[in-house]
Design a protein around this motif. Structure first.
Motif, PDB file in Angstrom:
ATOM      1  N   GLN A  10       0.782  -1.230   0.000  1.00  0.00           N
ATOM      2  CA  GLN A  10       0.000   0.000   0.000  1.00  0.00           C
ATOM      3  C   GLN A  10       0.819   1.287   0.000  1.00  0.00           C
ATOM      4  O   GLN A  10       0.351   2.305  -0.478  1.00  0.00           O
ATOM      5  N   HIS A  11       1.983   1.292   0.583  1.00  0.00           N
ATOM      6  CA  HIS A  11       2.812   2.492   0.697  1.00  0.00           C
ATOM      7  C   HIS A  11       2.085   3.627   1.405  1.00  0.00           C
ATOM      8  O   HIS A  11       2.094   4.763   0.947  1.00  0.00           O
ATOM      9  N   VAL A  12       1.421   3.316   2.507  1.00  0.00           N
ATOM     10  CA  VAL A  12       0.741   4.357   3.275  1.00  0.00           C
ATOM     11  C   VAL A  12       1.624   4.803   4.424  1.00  0.00           C
ATOM     12  O   VAL A  12       2.431   4.045   4.953  1.00  0.00           O
ATOM     13  N   LYS A  63       4.242   1.699  10.837  1.00  0.00           N
ATOM     14  CA  LYS A  63       4.072   1.153   9.491  1.00  0.00           C
ATOM     15  C   LYS A  63       2.603   0.737   9.343  1.00  0.00           C
ATOM     16  O   LYS A  63       2.271  -0.443   9.427  1.00  0.00           O
ATOM     17  N   PRO A  64       1.738   1.714   9.108  1.00  0.00           N
ATOM     18  CA  PRO A  64       0.302   1.403   9.080  1.00  0.00           C
ATOM     19  C   PRO A  64      -0.082   0.553   7.882  1.00  0.00           C
ATOM     20  O   PRO A  64       0.575   0.563   6.844  1.00  0.00           O
ATOM     21  N   TYR A  65      -1.170  -0.170   8.064  1.00  0.00           N
ATOM     22  CA  TYR A  65      -1.722  -1.015   7.018  1.00  0.00           C
ATOM     23  C   TYR A  65      -3.244  -0.911   7.103  1.00  0.00           C
ATOM     24  O   TYR A  65      -3.810  -0.934   8.194  1.00  0.00           O
ATOM     25  N   PHE A  66      -3.896  -0.787   5.962  1.00  0.00           N
ATOM     26  CA  PHE A  66      -5.348  -0.768   5.915  1.00  0.00           C
ATOM     27  C   PHE A  66      -5.825  -2.138   5.443  1.00  0.00           C
ATOM     28  O   PHE A  66      -5.523  -2.543   4.315  1.00  0.00           O
ATOM     29  N   SER A  67      -6.549  -2.832   6.289  1.00  0.00           N
ATOM     30  CA  SER A  67      -7.101  -4.124   5.888  1.00  0.00           C
ATOM     31  C   SER A  67      -8.206  -3.886   4.860  1.00  0.00           C
ATOM     32  O   SER A  67      -8.747  -2.777   4.762  1.00  0.00           O
ATOM     33  N   GLU A 110      -6.796  10.523  -2.377  1.00  0.00           N
ATOM     34  CA  GLU A 110      -5.375  10.223  -2.584  1.00  0.00           C
ATOM     35  C   GLU A 110      -4.954   8.987  -1.797  1.00  0.00           C
ATOM     36  O   GLU A 110      -4.182   8.166  -2.291  1.00  0.00           O
ATOM     37  N   VAL A 111      -5.465   8.853  -0.587  1.00  0.00           N
ATOM     38  CA  VAL A 111      -5.141   7.668   0.218  1.00  0.00           C
ATOM     39  C   VAL A 111      -5.785   6.431  -0.407  1.00  0.00           C
ATOM     40  O   VAL A 111      -5.143   5.379  -0.526  1.00  0.00           O
ATOM     41  N   LEU A 115      -4.773   2.325  -1.829  1.00  0.00           N
ATOM     42  CA  LEU A 115      -5.364   1.148  -1.208  1.00  0.00           C
ATOM     43  C   LEU A 115      -6.112   0.241  -2.176  1.00  0.00           C
ATOM     44  O   LEU A 115      -6.211  -0.966  -1.951  1.00  0.00           O
ATOM     45  N   VAL A 116      -6.682   0.823  -3.229  1.00  0.00           N
ATOM     46  CA  VAL A 116      -7.541   0.030  -4.102  1.00  0.00           C
ATOM     47  C   VAL A 116      -7.171   0.197  -5.566  1.00  0.00           C
ATOM     48  O   VAL A 116      -6.584   1.201  -5.971  1.00  0.00           O
TER      49      VAL A 116
END
Length: 158
Positions: A10-12, A63-67, A110-111, A115-116
């Motif tokens: 994701q590179h968030v 190091k956040p991650y969006f499920s 932008e986020v 993510l998708v």
């Protein structure tokens, strides 16, 4: 309806998480989606719950991650806000979206781009290309008029 695939890489950043958190907070406190003829307004339980669910699901780590579930919640909240949800109320019952909300929506967009991935069916691609071709007609002649868009006057002239 496009198929949505969720990115594994994701590179968030923590800043991206903060953008979503600010958006959810603003929606949960400032946006309304229930309007009555007498001019009163309120926030539906569904909108409040969606904003709260997004806030609760965020990962504020280094190091956040969006499920995929969290991403779906963000998409649902964004869709609800762009329906009949407003945070600006002017004279004579005027309702709108504030500049702040519009800016936050751009941040969320932008986020979500990180993510998708949207996959369109062949019919959707054809419809989108037709729409783009139609819209391009309005911009095709832009800059071809010497008086508009390109300054061909000699230096120092008015």
């Amino acid at each position: 309806m496009p198929t949505i695939l969720f990115r594994n890489d994701q590179h968030v950043s923590p800043n991206d998480v903060m953008k979503i958190a600010v958006y959810a907070e603003h929606v949960g406190r400032q946006c309304y989606d229930v309007f009555v003829e007498d001019g009163s307004r309120s926030r539906s339980e569904a909108l409040s719950r969606q904003a709260r669910d997004v806030s609760d699901a965020l990962d504020f780590g280094d190091k956040p991650y969006f499920s995929p579930e969290t991403t779906k919640k963000i998409l649902e909240l964004r869709d609800a806000v762009w329906g009949m949800c407003f945070d600006y109320f002017g004279e004579r019952g005027h309702m709108g979206k504030s500049t702040d909300l519009l800016r936050m929506d751009q941040d969320v967009e932008e986020v979500l781009d990180k993510l998708v991935v949207y996959h369109l069916s062949p019919n959707e691609i054809e419809e989108a290309e037709a729409d783009w071709a139609h819209e391009a007609e309005f911009f095709a002649n832009e800059g071809t008029d010497p008086g508009i868009g390109d300054d061909t006057r000699p230096q120092g002239s008015i």
